[in-house]
Write a protein that holds these residues in place. Structure first.
Motif, short mmCIF file in Angstrom:
data_model
loop_
_atom_site.label_atom_id
_atom_site.label_comp_id
_atom_site.label_asym_id
_atom_site.label_seq_id
_atom_site.Cartn_x
_atom_site.Cartn_y
_atom_site.Cartn_z
N UNK A 1 0.84 -1.20 0.00
CA UNK A 1 0.00 0.00 0.00
C UNK A 1 0.87 1.25 0.00
N UNK A 2 1.55 1.54 -1.14
CA UNK A 2 2.48 2.68 -1.17
C UNK A 2 1.80 4.03 -1.03
N UNK A 3 0.52 4.10 -1.36
CA UNK A 3 -0.20 5.38 -1.27
C UNK A 3 -1.03 5.49 0.00
N UNK A 4 -0.87 4.53 0.90
CA UNK A 4 -1.53 4.57 2.20
C UNK A 4 -3.04 4.78 2.05
N UNK A 5 -3.65 3.86 1.30
CA UNK A 5 -5.08 3.92 1.02
C UNK A 5 -5.92 3.98 2.29
N UNK A 6 -5.49 3.28 3.31
CA UNK A 6 -6.29 3.17 4.53
C UNK A 6 -6.35 4.47 5.33
N UNK A 7 -5.57 5.45 4.96
CA UNK A 7 -5.61 6.73 5.68
C UNK A 7 -6.86 7.52 5.34
N UNK A 8 -7.50 7.19 4.20
CA UNK A 8 -8.68 7.93 3.76
C UNK A 8 -9.93 7.45 4.49
N UNK A 9 -10.86 8.36 4.72
CA UNK A 9 -12.14 7.94 5.31
C UNK A 9 -13.00 7.28 4.25
N UNK A 10 -14.11 6.68 4.66
CA UNK A 10 -14.94 5.91 3.74
C UNK A 10 -15.49 6.76 2.60
N UNK A 11 -15.89 7.99 2.90
CA UNK A 11 -16.45 8.85 1.86
C UNK A 11 -15.41 9.17 0.80
N UNK A 12 -14.19 9.43 1.22
CA UNK A 12 -13.12 9.74 0.27
C UNK A 12 -12.77 8.53 -0.58
N UNK A 13 -12.78 7.36 0.05
CA UNK A 13 -12.50 6.13 -0.70
C UNK A 13 -13.55 5.92 -1.79
N UNK A 14 -14.82 6.11 -1.46
CA UNK A 14 -15.88 5.95 -2.44
C UNK A 14 -15.74 6.96 -3.58
N UNK A 15 -15.38 8.18 -3.22
CA UNK A 15 -15.21 9.22 -4.25
C UNK A 15 -14.10 8.86 -5.21
N UNK A 16 -12.97 8.39 -4.68
CA UNK A 16 -11.84 8.04 -5.53
C UNK A 16 -12.17 6.83 -6.41
N UNK A 17 -12.90 5.88 -5.87
CA UNK A 17 -13.30 4.73 -6.67
C UNK A 17 -14.28 5.13 -7.77
N UNK A 18 -15.16 6.08 -7.46
CA UNK A 18 -16.11 6.56 -8.46
C UNK A 18 -15.39 7.31 -9.58
N UNK A 19 -14.39 8.09 -9.21
CA UNK A 19 -13.61 8.82 -10.21
C UNK A 19 -12.89 7.84 -11.13
N UNK A 20 -12.32 6.78 -10.54
CA UNK A 20 -11.63 5.79 -11.37
C UNK A 20 -12.60 5.13 -12.34
N UNK A 21 -13.80 4.80 -11.87
CA UNK A 21 -14.79 4.19 -12.75
C UNK A 21 -15.12 5.08 -13.94
#
Length: 220
Positions: A169-189
């Motif tokens: 996990x070089x970008x430290x994904x787990x540091x983000x809260x759930x809302x931010x994680x969902x936003x980033x996943x939506x952007x990738x989609x």
């Protein structure tokens, strides 16, 4: 047609995302309005993933082939994994197309035996006219290695479809809260969806008139 579609998809990539993934439920009238406009309203009471991540603006829930109608979670996860993988490949393809189309190459030789430098290799689909067979075989072998050993949930610790961190996990994904994680996943989609249409358009225009960059007067 392609120009309008690409612009619309590019704008859509910045749009807000819908809510968090939830279990499938009966579709509401508002969320299937786009489907209704094209005469493909799902059956009454059908179970849909109309609130899943990816059912977002500008199209909302859009499944004209009915691939997810009454589908179970396993099928949804499978299709989402395929969509993400195709999107990621397409994003890399568009980037590579733009870089090589602009004339940027690695220094040195691609093949000493064939006296072929990287600068001699064409961009786009024309690369197959100059790429040695051995080079193509190496690319296929490398992609196969990635598919089997890297781009998959090897450890079984993935939190969602497409989570291929495998303990790294070089970008430290787990540091983000759930809302931010969902936003980033939506952007990738959305970016992946736009890239799939983008690389398709580049290839189609290259085949039609040898000018994939319809917006730029590049000497391709």
């Amino acid at each position: 047609m392609f120009r309008t579609l690409l612009v619309a998809l590019a704008l859509g990539a910045a749009s807000a995302f819908m809510g968090a993934p939830v279990a499938h439920r009966a579709a509401s009238a508002g969320k299937v309005s786009m489907m209704a406009k094209i005469g493909l309203t799902p059956p009454p009471g059908a179970k849909l993933y109309d609130d899943a991540l990816g059912a977002q603006k500008p199209l909302g829930y859009f499944d004209p082939l009915g691939l997810l109608t009454n589908a179970d979670q396993e099928r949804f996860d499978r299709l989402r994994t395929v969509e993400l993988k195709h999107g990621r490949i397409s994003m890399l393809a568009v980037l590579g197309h733009l870089v090589t189309g602009a004339g940027i190459r690695l220094p040195g030789y691609l093949s000493n035996s064939a006296d072929l430098q990287f600068s001699d290799v064409s961009a786009g689909l024309k690369v197959f006219e100059t790429l040695p067979t051995a080079g193509l075989a190496q690319i296929i072998a490398f992609v196969g290695f990635l598919e089997i050993k890297v781009m998959r949930d090897v450890t079984g610790l993935g939190e969602f479809p497409g989570d291929y961190r495998n303990g790294i996990d070089p970008f430290n994904w787990d540091k983000f809260d759930d809302a931010t994680k969902l936003k980033k996943r939506a952007i990738e989609l959305n970016n992946g969806r736009a890239a799939q249409m983008g690389i398709l358009a580049l290839m189609v225009h290259e085949v039609i008139d040898n000018n994939p960059y319809i917006f730029f007067p590049w000497n391709y």
